[in-house]
Design a protein around this motif. Structure first.
Motif, PDB file in Angstrom:
ATOM      1  N   ALA A 527       0.835  -1.196   0.000  1.00 32.86           N
ATOM      2  CA  ALA A 527       0.000   0.000   0.000  1.00 32.86           C
ATOM      3  C   ALA A 527       0.873   1.251   0.000  1.00 32.86           C
ATOM      4  O   ALA A 527       0.600   2.221  -0.726  1.00 32.86           O
ATOM      5  CB  ALA A 527      -0.926  -0.019   1.213  1.00 32.86           C
ATOM      6  N   HIS A 528       1.918   1.226   0.845  1.00 27.20           N
ATOM      7  CA  HIS A 528       2.839   2.365   0.846  1.00 27.20           C
ATOM      8  C   HIS A 528       3.595   2.458  -0.486  1.00 27.20           C
ATOM      9  O   HIS A 528       3.798   3.548  -1.028  1.00 27.20           O
ATOM     10  CB  HIS A 528       3.844   2.226   2.002  1.00 27.20           C
ATOM     11  CG  HIS A 528       3.212   2.318   3.356  1.00 27.20           C
ATOM     12  ND1 HIS A 528       2.654   3.479   3.845  1.00 27.20           N
ATOM     13  CD2 HIS A 528       3.037   1.376   4.331  1.00 27.20           C
ATOM     14  CE1 HIS A 528       2.177   3.280   5.057  1.00 27.20           C
ATOM     15  NE2 HIS A 528       2.386   1.999   5.383  1.00 27.20           N
ATOM     16  N   LEU A 533       4.941   4.395  -6.106  1.00 25.20           N
ATOM     17  CA  LEU A 533       5.032   3.980  -7.514  1.00 25.20           C
ATOM     18  C   LEU A 533       4.266   4.935  -8.417  1.00 25.20           C
ATOM     19  O   LEU A 533       4.687   5.223  -9.545  1.00 25.20           O
ATOM     20  CB  LEU A 533       4.494   2.553  -7.671  1.00 25.20           C
ATOM     21  CG  LEU A 533       4.655   1.912  -9.055  1.00 25.20           C
ATOM     22  CD1 LEU A 533       6.119   1.850  -9.441  1.00 25.20           C
ATOM     23  CD2 LEU A 533       4.036   0.521  -9.077  1.00 25.20           C
ATOM     24  N   THR A 534       3.142   5.416  -7.936  1.00 26.80           N
ATOM     25  CA  THR A 534       2.356   6.340  -8.751  1.00 26.80           C
ATOM     26  C   THR A 534       3.159   7.603  -9.068  1.00 26.80           C
ATOM     27  O   THR A 534       3.174   8.085 -10.212  1.00 26.80           O
ATOM     28  CB  THR A 534       1.060   6.712  -8.009  1.00 26.80           C
ATOM     29  OG1 THR A 534       0.309   5.523  -7.741  1.00 26.80           O
ATOM     30  CG2 THR A 534       0.212   7.656  -8.855  1.00 26.80           C
ATOM     31  N   SER A 535       3.833   8.113  -8.053  1.00 31.73           N
ATOM     32  CA  SER A 535       4.644   9.308  -8.293  1.00 31.73           C
ATOM     33  C   SER A 535       5.833   8.983  -9.201  1.00 31.73           C
ATOM     34  O   SER A 535       6.223   9.788 -10.059  1.00 31.73           O
ATOM     35  CB  SER A 535       5.141   9.884  -6.964  1.00 31.73           C
ATOM     36  OG  SER A 535       5.959   8.948  -6.288  1.00 31.73           O
ATOM     37  N   GLN A 536       6.398   7.775  -9.069  1.00 34.67           N
ATOM     38  CA  GLN A 536       7.516   7.374  -9.920  1.00 34.67           C
ATOM     39  C   GLN A 536       7.083   7.225 -11.381  1.00 34.67           C
ATOM     40  O   GLN A 536       7.850   7.543 -12.303  1.00 34.67           O
ATOM     41  CB  GLN A 536       8.128   6.062  -9.424  1.00 34.67           C
ATOM     42  CG  GLN A 536       8.857   6.189  -8.100  1.00 34.67           C
ATOM     43  CD  GLN A 536       9.372   4.845  -7.609  1.00 34.67           C
ATOM     44  OE1 GLN A 536       9.357   3.853  -8.329  1.00 34.67           O
ATOM     45  NE2 GLN A 536       9.814   4.816  -6.345  1.00 34.67           N
ATOM     46  N   ILE A 537       5.850   6.737 -11.609  1.00 31.65           N
ATOM     47  CA  ILE A 537       5.349   6.575 -12.977  1.00 31.65           C
ATOM     48  C   ILE A 537       5.235   7.932 -13.659  1.00 31.65           C
ATOM     49  O   ILE A 537       5.601   8.098 -14.829  1.00 31.65           O
ATOM     50  CB  ILE A 537       3.995   5.844 -12.964  1.00 31.65           C
ATOM     51  CG1 ILE A 537       4.204   4.369 -12.578  1.00 31.65           C
ATOM     52  CG2 ILE A 537       3.305   5.945 -14.326  1.00 31.65           C
ATOM     53  CD1 ILE A 537       2.923   3.598 -12.382  1.00 31.65           C
TER      54      ILE A 537
END
Length: 970
Positions: A527-528, A533-537
């Motif tokens: 979850a963390h 990952l969303t910000s990395q994408i």
């Protein structure tokens, strides 16, 4: 009516010709070929003519086709001509081949065609006659064979006993061929033996018993056995066959025969069953391939007859054997019933072991169940399971039942019976004496009460011994047997597997508990991680966009790069192929003299200049795409081109835009561009092809003087193709050794005596004729094969120079590229030595330019060559630097005055000052002077007057092949 009379008169004239009369009397194809060759040479100037023929013949052994040639000469090569004389539907055909002679007669109207027609007519008649005669002979032989086979079949079905039938077979074979000496041998592959079923020989009087089997090992020199092992029929003198089959002569097998023919008898399963052999002791009686084919064919029918006769005997024998087999089978069946009952008990035990392993009971319950199952199969009152503990240093006993020692504690690995089985990995069955012997030898030590019998088998999992399953008996009345050992070994394998599955099951339950805890922990971590990952994408997408732009754009100028240009150009090409009205063009630009800027003011200033030039190009070519290809090369793609003039207009705008000075670092610099233009065409299939042609046109613009544009056309394409073909021809010429030295004499201008020769390179091109070095050396330099040409020329010149007078030398040109090789002198001297030429007869010609490149290395090479006897001449002196230091530093023996200076000597009003200065300079340095290009007596006289006494040129000789030299010279 008149035409008929004329034809009749022509036929009479034809029949009256000597050649035609000879044709009518010719008896075979060989004579016809010789006669036709003579006639062709005398009448038509053909020096090599041959007739080849082929007739389709089917032999008894399946061979076909007979062919011949007369005269029997080999005619191969590109200049050989062939004409088919005729071709029949049965496969008969004839062909005439010839090589045109040096003298070619001019025949009258139709004489050559009449000659071919006459020869074809006679050849067809002769071959048809041979074919008919062969067919009659073949039919007669076929009838004899059919009668023989019918007779053999009748005897096989008759009531004759075996000896009478064999004598009849002998008589039948005698109908077909010479068979005074005849025998039949049967081969027994199971026993590897021979039995001579029938044997008749007029010379060898030894008696052969048909019932005796002779082992193959007792027949090492038998030709018959060797033929059977080869699997093929053999024919010829027995000594020749022994040599072919690599066997030695054995005096026990009778005298050698003049001719020997043997064929294998092959059964229905392609197995060799025996052999039939005929032989001749008469020198004039020989066997033919036809006899071999017939005997091969008859042998199979003889084998069938023998098998049918033997079938009845074999049947009676098999009935008796079958009765005995049934009696034995009954006994074996009773044993099998007992074994099957034992097997059923074993299967039930194994099934129960598998059930226990799959059940959810504890390990203690599993061990107890295994003990009970083993107890049903053998005496297991004293039973234990030993396992190697983790770490491999201790032995644990998870289950043990014993009448005397009920508890077996865990202990370190020692030297007991259990450890002995673990160490050897094999089962151990031991009585009290065997146990005492093992203890006495020190192999084992005793733990606990001594047993009367002990049986232990290893527990093996995944090819690794993990423990021991053991039973023991303290009573002498309850022994264990080998059968118990086999049974316990078999059961132990399944117990080990069940034990492994049980352990894995328990481990799995434990792992599942741990896994659930780890999954829960991992879920929280995911979850963390999901938020991270969303910000990395999002960041990666931004990076990918930047990388995509960088991949398709030039880092220095920001213009599209080659990859993007090729992509857009490919799209334009596809569009044009679909719709020819949507044309396009490519401009290839190269900034003139940009390298001078880089070399003079540095790369930083050069890069800034490229940036400003790119801005001007983009402005001049807007709205069309401008790309930087690398260095100072740019390209412009003009898609949806309305008319060809637009591309020319844009090229002129580019040239105009670069006229103004470019200011960089307080410096004003000027540049221009050479532009090549290539238009869309249907023959383009790839974007690279269009870019290549525009590049070619750009180089044409540079050749015209720069700061201009050039359009690619068919002439440029043809030049490019010619250059490509020339490069390919150069590669082939090296392989085919088409380069050859032409020798031009170097003479004394005073006496005319020949002092030496210069080997001049020439290329004997197969289609373009003799080429001079100027026609191909530039291409050879560009494609890198000049060095191979030089070395090939060097070797050929040395080899052929041996045919020149010993008082002369040969001078060979050496390029600057070869002098760059550090061991050039070693290679050159090795080549001279291999040719057999003395080193003092070789001189090397170098140019002043060759001395400039790596002068110290070149000087050392030339000094070593001079020490070996090879002298050096300086070629084309006066056209280059004409440096006195080179004449002083390098070991120069001679210098050659360039022919341009010699040519001026015969011109009225010319000044010989240069030539006089060169001669004076050479005399002061004690260097020999040779004048090149002496073509007139006036030039010779002028050179003599100036003090030059050696020269070469067309006045004395043309460059000539060594084979064309006069006999007294070569």
């Amino acid at each position: 009516m008149s035409s008929t009379n004329e034809k009749r008169k022509s036929d009479l004239d034809w029949a009256g010709k000597p050649f035609v009369r000879e044709l009518l009397r010719v008896s075979d194809m060989v004579a016809l070929g010789l006669m036709a060759a003579d006639e062709a040479e005398s009448q038509f100037g053909v020096q090599a003519l041959s007739i080849s023929w082929n007739t389709e013949r089917i032999h008894a052994d399946g061979r076909s086709e007979s062919s011949g040639r007369s005269p029997d000469i080999c005619l191969e090569g590109a200049d050989i001509r062939r004409i088919p004389l005729f071709s029949a539907s049965n496969g008969t055909r004839a062909e005439l081949s010839w090589r045109p002679g040096i003298r070619v007669a001019v025949p009258g109207a139709g004489e050559w065609d009449q000659f071919l027609s006459d020869v074809a007519h006679v050849a067809e008649r002769l071959l048809e006659r041979d074919s008919l005669a062969h067919s009659v002979h073949r039919l007669e032989r076929a009838e004899h064979v059919q009668r023989a086979l019918f007779a053999i079949a009748n005897m096989a079905s008759s009531d004759l006993d075996m000896p009478d039938m064999l004598r009849g077979i002998h008589e039948i074979v005698g109908w077909l061929m010479y068979a005074e000496n005849f025998f039949i041998a049967l081969y027994e592959p199971e026993r590897d033996s021979l039995r001579f079923l029938y044997f008749v020989d007029t010379v060898d009087s030894d008696f052969v018993n048909p019932d005796d089997e002779i082992a193959a090992c007792d027949l090492p020199g038998s030709v018959t056995l060797a033929m059977l092992r080869s699997g093929e029929s053999q024919m010829g003198p027995s000594a020749q066959i022994r040599a072919k089959l690599n066997i030695a002569r054995d005096e026990r097998f009778g005298p050698d025969s003049e001719d020997w023919l043997g064929v294998p008898m092959i059964g229905a399963t392609a197995a060799i069953r025996g052999a039939i052999v005929v032989q001749s002791y008469l020198p004039d009686t020989r066997y033919s391939e036809e006899d071999r084919a017939i005997l091969n064919y008859v042998a199979q029918h003889i084998l069938t007859a023998l098998e049918r006769k033997q079938a009845k005997t074999e049947l009676e024998k098999r009935v008796a054997e079958r009765t005995q087999e049934l009696a034995r089978a009954n006994e074996e069946l009773q044993l099998e019933v007992a074994e099957r009952q034992r097997g059923e008990r074993l299967q039930r035990a194994l099934f129960r072991i598998a059930e226990c392993a799959a059940a959810g009971e504890s390990m203690e319950d599993f061990y107890a169940s295994v003990h009970a199952i083993v107890g049903e199969l053998l005496n297991a009152r004293n039973f234990y399971i030993a396992l190697i503990a983790d770490g491999g240093q201790e032995l644990e006993f998870p289950y043990s039942v014993d009448e005397i020692n009920p508890v077996r504690p865990r202990r370190p690995m020692a030297n007991g019976m259990t450890e002995y089985v673990l160490k050897t990995g094999r089962a151990l069955l031991a009585d009290r004496a065997s146990i005492d012997a093992l203890v006495g030898s020190g192999n084992v030590q005793r733990f606990g009460t001594r047993a009367s019998y002990w049986l232990g088998v290893p527990l093996i999992c995944n090819e690794r011994t993990v423990g021991v399953l053991a039973v023991q008996s303290y009573s002498a009345d309850a022994p264990f047997t080998v059968r118990d050992q086999e049974l316990l070994t078999f059961v132990a394998y399944h117990i080990a597997n069940g034990l492994e599955r049980k352990r894995a099951q328990d481990s799995l339950i434990h792992d599942n508990v741990e896994l659930e805890a780890r999954v829960e922990e991992r879920t929280r971590a995911l979850a963390h991680a999901n938020r991270d990952l969303t910000s990395q994408i999002l960041e990666r997408k931004r990076i990918e966009a930047r990388l995509t732009h960088e991949a398709f754009h030039d880092a220095l100028t920001g213009l599209p790069n080659r990859a993007l240009l090729l992509q857009r150009l490919g799209t334009a090409l596809t569009r044009y192929q679909d719709d020819p009205t949507r044309s396009y063009a490519v401009l290839f630009l190269d900034l003139d003299r940009f390298k001078v800027v880089n070399d003079s003011v540095g790369h930083l200033v050069g890069d800034e200049m490229l940036k400003q030039a790119a801005l001007r190009l983009a402005s001049a070519c807007a709205p069309y795409m401008v790309a930087r290809l690398g260095g100072d090369e740019f390209a412009v793609l003009i898609d949806n081109l309305p008319e060809p003039k637009l591309a020319i207009h844009i090229a002129e705008r580019v040239l105009e835009g670069l006229n103004d000075p470019i200011r960089v670092a307080n410096k004003e610099m000027f540049t221009s561009a050479s532009i090549g233009i290539a238009y869309a065409d249907t023959h383009y299939t790839r974007a690279e092809e269009l870019l290549r042609d525009a590049d070619t046109a750009m180089y044409r613009a540079k050749a015209r003087g720069r700061q201009c544009h050039e359009i690619f056309d068919e002439q440029l394409r043809a030049e490019a193709m010619r250059a490509l073909d020339l490069e390919g021809d150069l590669r082939h010429a090296l392989v085919r050794r088409e380069f050859e030295p032409h020798f031009q004499s170097i003479v004394s201008l005073e006496t005319g005596r020949i002092l030496g020769y210069e080997a001049l390179l020439r290329w004997k091109h197969p289609t373009r004729g003799l080429l001079l070095p100027a026609d191909f050396l530039n291409a050879a330099e560009e494609n890198g094969c000049i060095e191979q040409i030089d070395w090939q020329m060097f070797a050929m010149a040395c080899e052929q120079a041996q045919r020149l007078p010993e008082s002369t030398y040969v001078s060979i040109n050496v390029s600057a590229r070869r002098l760059r090789v550090p061991d050039f002198d070693e290679i050159a001297l090795r080549t001279i030595e291999n040719s057999g030429l003395q080193p003092h007869r070789v001189r090397l010609e170098v140019t002043e330019g060759a001395l400039l490149d790596q002068p110290e290395q070149t000087r050392e090479i030339l000094l070593r060559l001079r020490q070996a006897g090879v002298l050096v001449q300086l070629d084309d002196f006066g056209t280059g630097y004409s440096s006195l230091s080179y004449l002083h530093r390098f070991p120069i023996h001679s210098l050659k005055i360039d022919k341009s200076f010699v040519a001026d000597l015969a011109t009225e009003g010319s000044s010989p000052a240069v030539v006089r200065a060169i001669i004076a300079l050479a005399e002061s340095l004690d260097v020999e002077v040779i004048a090149e290009g002496v073509e007139t007596p006036a030039q010779r006289d002028a050179l003599l007057a100036l003090g030059c006494t050696i020269g070469q040129g067309f006045l004395f000789s043309l460059p000539t092949l060594i084979d064309d030299f006069p006999a007294e010279t070569a």
